[in-house]
Design an enzyme around this catalytic site. Structure first.
Site, PDB file in Angstrom:
ATOM      1  CB  CYS A 124      -9.802 -36.494  12.901  1.00 21.78           C
ATOM      2  SG  CYS A 124      -9.505 -34.880  12.152  1.00 21.78           S
ATOM      3  CB  CYS A 180      -7.132 -34.026  14.064  1.00 23.65           C
ATOM      4  SG  CYS A 180      -8.755 -33.780  13.564  1.00 23.65           S
ATOM      5  CG  ASP A 181      -5.237 -37.386  15.521  1.00 23.64           C
ATOM      6  OD1 ASP A 181      -4.906 -36.278  16.092  1.00 23.64           O
ATOM      7  OD2 ASP A 181      -6.207 -37.983  16.039  1.00 23.64           O
TER       8      ASP A 181
END
Ligand code: NAP
Length: 309
Positions: free
Chosen positions: A134, A137-138
């Site tokens: 993701c 997200c990261d």
């Protein structure tokens, strides 16, 4: 067999646990069947920095444990078993596990999705330590690093483009020499000076000791093997919604549960769905939690309407 429940929730990621908190607080005494891999995709992540309310971030598993405890605080009953079958043909519905069958007037399905993985050595071990599924997200954790994105679809190209905000260079590794991504996304990526393409190539191993340092590669046309250095590897080869229990029982679109516009109602009255099992677009913990809340409210109102009928 037991009494008829008001609501059974199947699946305990952010969507299911939020639905549990809301239905428990609405006095519906929910039964949560959390499955033996409870917690969903956040159990596979390390630090979550974008879930509102946690100024310093929180570890994925810790966030799920907090949600679980919060749901229990209001009386959610939790069963750690996999659902083996559901019967939606008539009400009350029947939800079965290996040990028992449970009757219920409504169901909230929040079984989530799995990121498709490469299944190569090093990938699982380094998930959350440089391997990610993701970028939203990261990506932020990979400032000024050289990154790999695996895949040739819209997700891969979208993620590669997004990651150029942080990375010094992003190499898209694709097993063929043409992309499946939409033309407009391809054009955007091809004209981005930070993006390079490695065609006809697969990763055969993720390398690193506690933290990703790169990967071993193989060119599928020439057979040539090599290595590539990278601080992070984003696997973007698609997702698999966990809907095998519902095939032929609920309307699905490309494997995801179809819900009615503006609602979490599925094709069967009394069955609601929330989170990544529905959502192929946003796939965030917070959007899943939001849908879990919607499903709880939809279920509560639907149950109410049945009492009035
Ligand atoms: P996808 O379209 O199924 O693409 C998966 C990609 O991964 C393909 O290029 C495929 O290669 C590759 N792949 C699959 N298994 C692999 C393996 N084992 N090793 C190496 N490569 C592998 O999946 P997606 O990109 O996640 O998109 C899913 C759906 O969401 C699509 O309908 C897409 O259009 C949509 N989507 C839309 C947007 C947007 O419009 N903004 C953004 C993201 C996703 P091959 O090409 O060789 O099969």
């Amino acid at each position: 067999m037991e009494d008829i429940r008001d609501v059974i929730i199947v699946g305990a990621g952010p969507a299911g646990l939020t639905a549990a908190i809301y239905t428990a607080r609405a006095n519906l005494a929910p039964l949560m069947i959390e499955g033996v891999e409870a917690g969903g995709q956040l159990m596979l992540t390390t630090e979550v920095e974008n879930y509102p309310g946690f100024v310093d971030g929180i570890m994925g598993p810790e966030l799920m444990e907090s949600m679980r405890k919060q749901s229990q605080r209001f009386g959610t009953e939790i069963l750690t078993e996999n659902v083996t079958s559901v019967d939606l043909a008539e009400r009350p519905f029947k939800v079965s596990t290996a040990s028992a069958s449970h009757l219920t007037n409504s169901i909230i399905v929040s079984t989530g999705a799995k990121a498709r993985m490469l299944d190569i050595p090093g990938e699982r071990e380094l998930l959350g330590h440089g391997v990610s599924t993701c970028a939203t997200c990261d990506g932020f954790f990979f400032r000024d690093q050289e990154l790999l994105v695996v895949g040739g679809g819209d997700s891969a190209i979208e993620e590669a483009t997004f990651l150029t905000k942080f990375a010094s260079k992003v190499t898209v590794v694709h097993r063929r020499d043409s992309l499946r991504a939409s033309k407009i996304m391809q054009d955007r990526a091809r004209s981005n000076p930070k993006i390079e393409f490695l065609w006809d190539t697969v990763l055969t191993e993720v390398t690193g000791d506690g933290k990703v340092t790169g990967a071993k590669t193989k060119n599928l046309k020439t057979g040539e093997e090599g290595t590539i250095a990278a601080g992070g590897i984003f696997v973007a080869i698609g997702h698999i919604p966990n809907t095998s229990l519902f095939e032929g029982k609920l309307d699905l679109i490309e494997g995801y549960i179809r819900t009615q516009p503006g609602s979490t109602a599925t094709s069967v009255k009394g069955v609601f769905a929330a989170g990544d099992v529905v959502d192929y677009k946003y796939r965030q913990a917070i959007t899943a939690a939001g849908m879990g809340c919607q499903a709880a409210i939809d279920a509560e109102r639907w149950l109410e309407s049945q009492h009035d009928a």
